[in-house]
Each structure stands twice: as C-alpha cells, then as structure tokens.
Scaffold this active site. Structure first.
Site, PDB file in Angstrom:
ATOM      1  N   ASP A 175       0.824  -1.204   0.000  1.00  0.00           N
ATOM      2  CA  ASP A 175       0.000   0.000   0.000  1.00  0.00           C
ATOM      3  C   ASP A 175       0.861   1.258   0.000  1.00  0.00           C
ATOM      4  OD1 ASP A 175      -2.351   1.411   0.234  1.00  0.00           O
ATOM      5  OD2 ASP A 175      -2.581   1.073   2.384  1.00  0.00           O
ATOM      6  N   ASP A 247     -18.692  13.071  -4.034  1.00  0.00           N
ATOM      7  CA  ASP A 247     -18.607  13.928  -2.847  1.00  0.00           C
ATOM      8  C   ASP A 247     -17.413  13.583  -1.976  1.00  0.00           C
ATOM      9  OD1 ASP A 247     -20.914  14.978  -3.694  1.00  0.00           O
ATOM     10  OD2 ASP A 247     -22.215  13.935  -2.265  1.00  0.00           O
TER      11      ASP A 247
END
Ligand code: GLA
Length: 423
Positions: A175, A247
């Site tokens: 990651d 959003d």
C-alpha cells in the site's frame, strides 16, 4: 504510366509493410503501461485471486483468534470450496517497531503465536496466507497517525520479502498511502518489492495500491502496472454505498468504481488484474446496500474479471450473504479462463458485455434508475447479426430469454443487474 513509374519496387513495399507490422506489434496497446509483458510474479493467478481481507470489518482490531475464526468460517460456509482461498491480514498485524536486526515482527499482543504459526494454521486448512505492508516508510494507519511506528517496507524490500517467504506468505498487499504521489517514486518502490519477491522464488501474489492517501487522485487508474504487480487497485477505498457521487474522493461506491474501471478493460490478462477493491457484500453501512445492489457488485466484479476478496464478518453471515458470495454461476464468469474483461456496450454505463471461453458472451443490464424497468440490448450492438435466433439465460435466476426484433428485453429491479449468458 506515371503511376506505375512512381510505385516503389515490390521489395521496398514488403519492407515498409513489415516495419508497419513491427511498429503495430510494439505499439503500447495499453496506454500508460509501466511493466513489460511478463507476469509480475510467474506461476500464479491465471484467473483473479479470491479470498477474504480483514480490513473492512476489523480495521486494527485484528488478532490471531479473529483470523483463525474467519478462516474456520470460510471453510464451514463452503466459501473455500467455492474458490475463496486467500486469507489476507491487512494493516496492524506488525509490532510498532522492527526487531533490533531490522526484521519485521508480529505484534506480540495481537499475534502472540507469530505469523509463521498463523500461516501454518491457514495452510493446514487448505487456505493461503496474505499479509499487508506499506510501500513507504509507514503503513497506512501509521501514516494517518492512528498508531505509532514506521514499519513500512521502503528500503527494507529484500529483508521483508525474505521474511514473508520464510513465513510461507502467499499474497502481499502493498500500500502506497501517502499524499506524495510522485510517479517515479512509486515506480521505484513498487518495482523494488516486485524484484524482491521474485528473488525469494516463492510465488507470492503481489497486490499493489498506488492510490490511498492521495485525495482526489487515482494514479492506479492513470497507469497500467501490469508486469509490475499481479493486481492493482484502480480507485481509492470502497465504502458500502451505491455511489458517493464524487462527494468523497477518499471513498468510492459501487457505481463510482464500475465507471472508473470501464475504460481500463484492455489491461486485464492472466496474472494481471485491475483491482476494484473488496466486496462489500454483507458489510454494514449507512444506509448500506440493498440485496439488489449487492447482486450488482458481484455481477460487475465478475464482468470486470476482478479479484473477489470478501470483507464481511464470515462468522456472522446471513444465508443471503452466503448465497451471494458463493453463487457458482457468477464465480464461473469471474474465473473464466479466457480472462477477457468486460466493458460497456457503446457508451451506455448500464450495459456491459464480456467475452467468455472460446466464443461465449455475457451481457449485464444494470438498472441505475429509481424504478423497476424493462431494459433492452440490441443484437447488432453485440455484433450478433444473422438469421440464428439468439437465446440467453440469466446467470442469477436461470430465467430464459429470446431475442425478438433484434433485441433481448428483461425486467430489471431497482439497483439490480441481470446477467445474460448468450447461448
Ligand atoms: C488503505 C488501503 C485499505 C487498507 C488500509 C489499511 O486505506 O486502501 O485497503 O489496507 O490502508 O490501513
């Protein structure tokens, strides 16, 4: 005569044609590609990996008891037999600091028996062992300040890959998690760990995430990491929502991810997959997903030839969740050996097609509207022209359809997907 006089000699024409063919063969048919044509890690994942990951349900509250219980449930529920083999322990398994000699070590409170023992437990049950590490100096929770330490693998790639191999790890989730999205740095870091895994000689699925921590940016979608990684996250983290409507750039709903994946189908091949993140089937959310919407996630992940990594609590599953995750017809589509990812038909985001096997075809009809409706796909748009009558079977229900006046029409519920297998 003039035309004949200006025509180049035949051998020149042949040479030009050969050069054009060579150029075409070398031309990047995968724009933004980074790795070569070879598999990142040889000898594994001819079809998308399947398994379970701890993060979406447990976050940092993960212990060896929890993982063992999830593994037992994977077996008892029949999910292992359905193909879910990798049990992936995400962030927070490691101690906050490395050992004095620089080796990564298990958190002694959460994993007192050590990671090798956990791997043995999983292997004894016919499962495979996955672990997480950070591609910078920190894991994601460390980067976000949620726990202390800096145990990321950057600069420790060889040592850490050797440690993972010695623990019999079969899968590494790697990651990025940093707002620093320097592309060259990412290429160096992800390639260094790929090379370190290769050097161990152990076939470890290499699952990278170039996105997390980078608000508003999805570099996993910008670049084709095939050849560097077995699977590459193409968006930021999934959340159990139909859509976040743009959003929240840190959390994507199902439709947001489907739309992000649509232009990336050509990157998918055996041992190289787009990763649209974990399944949220059976994961609580607010307001969460309807059954139909969860069916759509399974359908579209299968259409994408995506890894199927469950993220729910396997010890508390409704029969509906088990049925969704374990559906053999859907898994068979996902795992089709041809590994040709689907894409929208024309520009319609609600209708996708995917080539299956030698000459099969699957078409998905997703109803994104707020009312049940009849949806149609024309045979011409699928390239199915001719006199033969076209029949189809919905992979979810077994319901049969026949083309009439050049199109197949099916009723589709709100948020639902009908998966038509053309026969
Ligand atoms: C990032 C990843 C998640 C998970 C967490 C762990 O957010 O995208 O999938 O691995 O880190 O901290």
């Amino acid at each position: 005569m003039r035309a004949a006089a200006s025509r180049p000699p035949r051998h020149v024409l042949a040479a030009v044609l050969a050069a054009v063919a060579l150029l075409a063969a070398c031309a990047p048919d995968r724009p933004g590609r980074i790795g070569g044509d070879d598999a990142a890690i040889e000898g594994l994942a001819p079809t998308p990996p399947m398994g379970w990951n701890s993060w979406n349900t447990f976050g940092c509250n993960i212990t060896e008891q929890t993982v063992r219980a999830q593994a037992d449930a994977l077996v008892a529920s029949g999910l292992r037999e359905a193909g879910y083999r990798y049990v992936i322990v995400d962030d927070c398994w490691s101690a906050d600091q490395r050992a004095a000699d620089g080796t990564l070590q298990a958190d002694p409170r959460r994993f007192p028996s050590g990671m090798a023992a956990l791997g043995e437990y999983l292997h004894d049950r016919g499962l495979r062992f996955g672990l997480y590490s950070g591609a910078s100096d920190k894991t994601c929770t460390q980067y976000l300040g949620d726990r202390p330490g800096a145990t990321g693998s950057r600069g420790h790639e060889r040592r850490d890959a050797a440690t993972f191999a010695s623990w019999q790890v079969d899968y590494l989730k790697y990651d990025w998690c940093s707002s620093d999205s320097d592309h060259d740095g990412q290429v160096e870091a992800f390639t260094a760990m790929r090379d370190a895994i290769r050097d161990t000689g152990r076939p470890i699925v290499y699952s990278i995430n170039p996105n997390s921590g980078i608000a508003g940016s999805v570099p996993g979608a910008d670049f084709d990491w095939g050849g560097v990684a077995t699977m590459t996250r193409i968006t930021n983290d999934i959340t159990p929502a139909w859509s976040t409507n743009g959003d929240d750039s840190d959390a994507q709903g199902i439709l947001d991810i489907v739309d992000a994946a649509a232009p990336l189908a050509s990157r998918v091949r055996p041992s190289s997959f787009n990763d649209p993140d974990m399944l949220v089937v059976g994961v609580d959310g607010n307001p969460g997903l309807t059954t139909a919407q969860q069916r759509t996630q399974m359908s579209m992940w299968a259409m994408m030839a995506a890894p199927l990594i469950a993220g729910n609590d396997l010890t508390h599953m409704s029969s509906e969740t088990v049925d969704l995750l374990r559906n053999r017809a859907i898994i068979a589509i996902d795992q089709d050996q041809r590994v040709s990812a689907g894409a929208p038909v024309g520009n319609d985001p609600e209708i996708w097609s995917r080539a299956i096997g030698d000459k099969g075809l699957v078409v998905s009809l997703t109803n994104r509207s707020d009312h049940p409706r009849r949806m149609s796909v024309t045979m011409a748009s699928l390239g199915l022209v001719g006199d033969k009558t076209v029949n189809a079977i919905d992979a979810w229900t077994g319901r049969r359809y026949q083309a009439s006046k050049g199109e197949i029409t099916a009723p589709v519920g709100v948020g639902d997907t009908v998966l038509l297998q053309i026969v």
